[in-house]
Design a protein around this motif. Structure first.
Motif, PDB file in Angstrom:
ATOM      1  N   ALA A 289       0.845  -1.204   0.000  1.00 41.42           N
ATOM      2  CA  ALA A 289       0.000   0.000   0.000  1.00 41.42           C
ATOM      3  C   ALA A 289       0.880   1.254   0.000  1.00 41.42           C
ATOM      4  CB  ALA A 289      -0.907  -0.020   1.226  1.00 41.42           C
ATOM      5  N   GLU A 290       1.943   1.214   0.817  1.00 39.74           N
ATOM      6  CA  GLU A 290       2.846   2.373   0.890  1.00 39.74           C
ATOM      7  C   GLU A 290       3.499   2.654  -0.471  1.00 39.74           C
ATOM      8  OE1 GLU A 290       5.649   2.317   4.222  1.00 39.74           O
ATOM      9  OE2 GLU A 290       7.146   3.233   2.889  1.00 39.74           O
ATOM     10  N   PHE A 291       3.946   1.573  -1.143  1.00 43.86           N
ATOM     11  CA  PHE A 291       4.646   1.758  -2.426  1.00 43.86           C
ATOM     12  C   PHE A 291       3.697   2.183  -3.546  1.00 43.86           C
ATOM     13  CE2 PHE A 291       7.989  -1.541  -0.871  1.00 43.86           C
ATOM     14  CZ  PHE A 291       8.497  -0.583   0.000  1.00 43.86           C
ATOM     15  N   LYS A 292       2.423   1.863  -3.347  1.00 44.59           N
ATOM     16  CA  LYS A 292       1.435   2.270  -4.354  1.00 44.59           C
ATOM     17  C   LYS A 292       1.347   3.793  -4.374  1.00 44.59           C
ATOM     18  CE  LYS A 292      -2.735   0.261  -6.096  1.00 44.59           C
ATOM     19  NZ  LYS A 292      -3.750  -0.722  -5.892  1.00 44.59           N
ATOM     20  N   THR A 293       1.347   4.366  -3.167  1.00 41.19           N
ATOM     21  CA  THR A 293       1.259   5.824  -3.095  1.00 41.19           C
ATOM     22  C   THR A 293       2.617   6.458  -3.410  1.00 41.19           C
ATOM     23  OG1 THR A 293       0.280   5.160  -0.978  1.00 41.19           O
ATOM     24  CG2 THR A 293      -0.022   7.450  -1.623  1.00 41.19           C
ATOM     25  N   LYS A 294       3.648   5.861  -2.783  1.00 44.35           N
ATOM     26  CA  LYS A 294       4.966   6.483  -2.863  1.00 44.35           C
ATOM     27  C   LYS A 294       5.612   6.347  -4.243  1.00 44.35           C
ATOM     28  CE  LYS A 294       8.938   6.007   0.227  1.00 44.35           C
ATOM     29  NZ  LYS A 294       9.330   5.219   1.407  1.00 44.35           N
TER      30      LYS A 294
ATOM     31  N   ASP B 223       8.891  -2.076 -12.565  1.00 41.59           N
ATOM     32  CA  ASP B 223       8.943  -0.876 -13.430  1.00 41.59           C
ATOM     33  C   ASP B 223      10.265  -0.139 -13.259  1.00 41.59           C
ATOM     34  OD1 ASP B 223       6.408  -1.666 -13.912  1.00 41.59           O
ATOM     35  OD2 ASP B 223       5.418  -0.042 -12.807  1.00 41.59           O
ATOM     36  N   ASP B 224      11.345  -0.887 -13.067  1.00 50.73           N
ATOM     37  CA  ASP B 224      12.696  -0.314 -12.887  1.00 50.73           C
ATOM     38  C   ASP B 224      12.800   0.612 -11.696  1.00 50.73           C
ATOM     39  OD1 ASP B 224      13.803  -1.629 -14.972  1.00 50.73           O
ATOM     40  OD2 ASP B 224      13.315  -0.057 -16.457  1.00 50.73           O
ATOM     41  N   LYS B 225      11.930   0.442 -10.726  1.00 51.39           N
ATOM     42  CA  LYS B 225      11.965   1.343  -9.570  1.00 51.39           C
ATOM     43  C   LYS B 225      12.582   0.657  -8.360  1.00 51.39           C
ATOM     44  CE  LYS B 225       8.194   4.277 -10.962  1.00 51.39           C
ATOM     45  NZ  LYS B 225       6.769   4.498 -10.958  1.00 51.39           N
ATOM     46  N   ASP B 226      13.508   1.376  -7.700  1.00 47.61           N
ATOM     47  CA  ASP B 226      14.062   0.902  -6.432  1.00 47.61           C
ATOM     48  C   ASP B 226      13.118   1.398  -5.336  1.00 47.61           C
ATOM     49  OD1 ASP B 226      16.129   0.223  -8.054  1.00 47.61           O
ATOM     50  OD2 ASP B 226      17.454   1.861  -7.401  1.00 47.61           O
TER      51      ASP B 226
END
Ligand SMILES: Nc1ncnc2c1ncn2[C@@H]1O[C@H](COP(=O)(O)OP(=O)(O)OP(=O)(O)O)[C@@H](O)[C@H]1O
Ligand SMILES: [Mg+2]
Length: 789
Positions: free
Chosen positions: A268-273, A315-318
């Motif tokens: 949930a946190e990474f969805k927003t962040k 999606d290439d995101k750290d």
């Protein structure tokens, strides 16, 4: 390992020692995440390691294109082959596909699944070029095959007899399904043992300070917080008894519940962040979940904030985040409240006061969570005790149970009295009316038998089911099974016959209608069969009859109709299918090994060709061989990628045909000088002995001169031989075969030594007995054989 001692409670039966070579004594802890195997040896119980040298084996089965990957190999396939990798399947055993528990379990799965024709769970997996449906029993059977292999590797014998662990809350259907899985894997289960009872046995078996059987028992509570569930039992121990008094559980609360809570939180946190939906990608979900588990473990050790960081999650995101233990405890507060429920229930059901409890022993991987231990303190007023091995106690208890059932070991008398968690009732029809009777109450001791009496003139059916409204029952499916009593005939006067039916919950916690008999009352001197009085209870369910006459017992057939157990013909088919997969895995492994042998040969030769073998390879051969190595390397990644075993074997033979001559030359060059030196040493020794003889040495003055001359001639011949050969070897380049081999030098030395020994080791004749001497005697020559190296 516990050492064997004469007073030890555990040792091999003297008169049955041969059994230990043929009968296995093994305990398997089938964890939802980790399995452990304990074996009984003459010295005691030992937890054994798998082929990766790990004591735990992951409960993972992955099907590849050509073979199965089970255990550790299966675990590595979780991220790479999620669609064909099954884990968390233990709880699906014996459960209907539509059971809400099943559906909740399947919601998180990445493999495809389906409802089987009989309403259970089927895994749809690609294997050997086809999509096949496997039952839960089959997948569990595969895991058990792997575990059996590990036990066999350690015991160096075939393993069949064993005790398997089972969660104490497993239903009849789940136990039956596990027993079928064991049969698929060729195991003979001597008993299913409740996990918390196994832990209690591992605790009590070696205790020497337990109260006498006549005294008040020592009460210990065992709490197992594993990966998938929580099990709690209150147990009373005396010197020779283990009595489970109460047990409670939460079948769907364990370490993974905390992992999933963290997973949901960070997703949930990474969805927003980061604007990523982790759940849309199985790979990202698997990676994040693994990191959450790591984080949970670190938080057990430290209170400070712990970082969570994953490169390229999707999606290439750290992604990065943090959590402290206090935040975790808040996030999972409701889960800790759930843990408290079975703890309190056991305390209440056992009727024990907190002061009566000697210790609260905690086991299971997730029992390392500090807040869990705090709960123990809060509820029982005692620090959680960790005297048992938290991971291995279940398997140890199972092996001890197996040892006490099996004839291989003599173990001290220690009776395990367990209980069945759920109440069971029986239903039947009588004159068009439905009747139901309680047969076994919840928390009833097992094994337990009851005799029921019916009056029937024809075949009839009994249905066993769990009593409704048992809040702890982890299924909505109450049916246990139907049992048809056949061969029933009325009495001569047409009246219904008296039928005694024996119902039993066996030591494995499985319910059965074990037998039925027609009881005929006869007057006079008829042969009388004694009544079976082994039942705990004899319940006459219907109108009693006149009982003053003698009785004759005629056995009747009982046909079980139990959905969770595979019918014999289907079981035979899956046993055969498992057998075929074992064979195909073995063949595939041999094929891979032969391919690897070619690959290893190519790399090893390439290194050594420029190094140790360089001087021994003729330049033209080196060129041909190097080209051949490069071609083979390319072939291995193209056409040779996927060949049958004999192609690789042939390829290796062809390569070795080229390399064998120079490898042999190299090996000869290492060994030949040693053999040459040994021959020279023999010559030197022999020459010294000849000189001693010639100098009249007393040691040799009994020898025949002609014999010694023969040695002298041999010395000259051998010296000439060795000098000529040395010179010839030195004159040749190293890449040509030497004119003599190591074994020829060895042979020369052996024949030369044999000659020297026969001449110089001839025994000296004993001096004739002499009359009393007045002068001091000459010291006798000592017989000292010539040393010839
Ligand atoms: N230091 C730790 N802190 C918190 N949890 C831990 C720690 N070490 C292991 N665990 C957890 O313990 C769980 C595994 O426990 P265990 O091996 O006892 O389970 P299992 O026997 O396979 O499962 P089950 O008993 O439910 O069938 C995992 O969830 C793991 O994350
Ligand atoms: Mg466990």
């Amino acid at each position: 390992m516990n050492r064997l001692a004469s007073s030890h409670p555990f040792h091999c039966q003297k008169h049955t020692q041969f059994l230990s070579r043929t009968m296995s004594v093994v305990g398997f802890d089938l964890g939802n995440e980790n399995c452990f195997i304990a074996v009984a040896r003459q010295g005691g119980i030992e937890v054994v390691a798998n082929e990766y040298t790990y004591r735990q084996t992951p409960a993972v089965v992955s099907l590849g294109a050509k073979k199965r990957f089970i255990g550790e190999a299966g675990k590595t396939a979780i991220p790479t082959n999620p669609k064909n990798t099954v884990y968390n399947f233990k709880h699906l055993l014996g459960r209907k596909y539509n059971d809400p528990f099943t559906q909740a379990e399947l919601k998180r799965a990445f493999y495809r699944h389906t409802e089987t024709a009989d309403g259970f769970v089927g895994f749809k997996l690609d294997f050997q070029g086809e999509t096949k449906t496997f039952t839960v029993q089959q997948i569990m059977g595969m895991l058990l095959t792997q575990l059996r292999g590990t036990a066999e590797m350690n015991l160096k014998m075939k393993v069949t007899d064993c005790v398997l662990s089972v969660p104490s809350f497993f239903t009849d259907a789940q136990r039956r399904a596990l027993l079928d899985a064991a049969q698929i894997a060729g195991l003979n289960v001597l008993r299913l043992l409740n996990e918390s009872t196994a832990t209690a046995l591992a605790y009590g078996f070696y205790k020497t300070d337990l109260p006498a059987d006549t005294e008040k028992p020592r009460h210990v509570v065992f709490v197992d917080l594993g990966e998938s569930s929580l099990q709690v039992s209150a147990v009373g121990f005396t010197k020779s008894n283990l009595n489970v008094i109460a047990s409670a559980s939460d079948p769907s609360l364990g370490g993974r519940t905390f992992d999933l809570r963290l997973l949901d939180h960070f997703a949930a946190e990474f969805k927003t962040k980061y604007k990523i939906d982790v759940f849309s990608s199985p790979k990202a979900t698997i990676r994040l979940r693994a990191e959450c588990e790591k984080l949970k473990k670190v938080m057990s050790a430290i209170t400070n904030e712990v970082p969570l960081s994953i490169e390229c999650l999707m999606d290439d995101k750290d992604v990065k985040s943090r959590m402290s233990r206090a935040e975790f405890e808040t996030l999972a507060a409701d889960l800790f409240e759930r843990i408290a429920v079975p703890l309190r229930k056991v305390l209440a059901d056992s009727g024990l006061a907190k002061e009566d409890i000697f210790a609260v022993e905690v086991v299971g991987g997730a029992s390392r969570i500090p807040a869990f231990k705090n709960l123990i303190l809060e509820i029982f007023g005692k620090e959680a005790s960790t005297t048992l091995n938290q991971d291995e106690s279940v398997s140890r208890g199972c092996a001890l149970m197996c040892a006490s059932i099996s004839p291989v070991f003599r173990v001290r008398d220690f009776t395990v009295n367990d209980i069945t968690p759920y109440g069971i009732e029986l239903s039947w029809q009588n004159n068009g009316e439905n009747n139901t009777s309680d047969v076994f109450a919840a928390l009833h001791a097992i094994p337990s038998t009851k005799l029921m009496t019916y009056y029937r003139g024809e075949a009839f059916e009994l249905s066993a089911q769990y009593k409704a409204n048992q809040p702890t029952l982890p299924t909505v499916d109450l049916a246990v099974g139907r049992f048809r009593v056949e061969g029933v005939t009325p009495e001569k006067d047409g009246q219904p016959s008296k039928i005694k039916v024996k119902v039993r919950v066996n030591p494995s916690g499985v319910f059965n209608v074990e037998a039925a008999h027609r009881i005929e009352e006869v007057a006079g001197d008829a042969d009388v069969a004694p009544m079976d009085t082994s039942a705990d209870d004899d319940v006459d369910t219907e109108a009693p009859k006149d009982k003053k006459k003698k009785i004759v017992k005629t056995p009747l057939t009982v046909v079980p109709i139990v959905e969770a157990s595979l019918p014999a013909d289907k079981l035979l088919l899956v046993v055969e299918a498992e057998h075929q997969m074992i064979v195909s895995d073995k063949l595939e492994k041999e094929r891979e090994d032969s391919r690897n042998a070619v690959e290893e040969f190519v790399y090893e030769m390439r290194d050594k060709l420029d190094d140790r073998y360089a001087p021994y390879v003729p330049p033209e051969v080196k060129e041909i061989f190097s080209t051949e190595l490069s071609a083979t390397e390319s072939w291995l990644y193209e056409e040779g990628e996927d060949q049958v075993k004999k192609v690789y074997v042939k390829k290796l033979e062809e390569l070795k045909k080229l390399s064998d001559p120079f490898v042999r030359r190299y090996n000869e060059a290492q060994e030949r000088p040693k053999a040459e030196e040994a021959l020279r040493s023999s010559i030197v020794l022999a020459r010294k002995a000849v000189e001693q003889f010639k100098a009249g040495d007393e040691k040799y003055n009994h020898l025949d001169a002609a014999d010694v001359d023969r040695v002298a001639v041999a010395i000259d011949a051998r010296e000439k031989f060795v000098n000529e050969k040395s010179a010839a070897i030195a004159a040749l380049p190293l890449y040509q075969d030497a004119p003599i081999t190591t074994s020829q030098f060895v042979l020369e030395k052996d024949t030369f030594d044999a000659l020297c020994t026969s001449v110089f080791n001839k025994a000296k004749p004993k001096p004739p007995a002499e009359p009393m001497q007045t002068e001091s005697p000459v010291p006798a020559a000592t017989e000292e054989p010539m040393k010839t190296d």
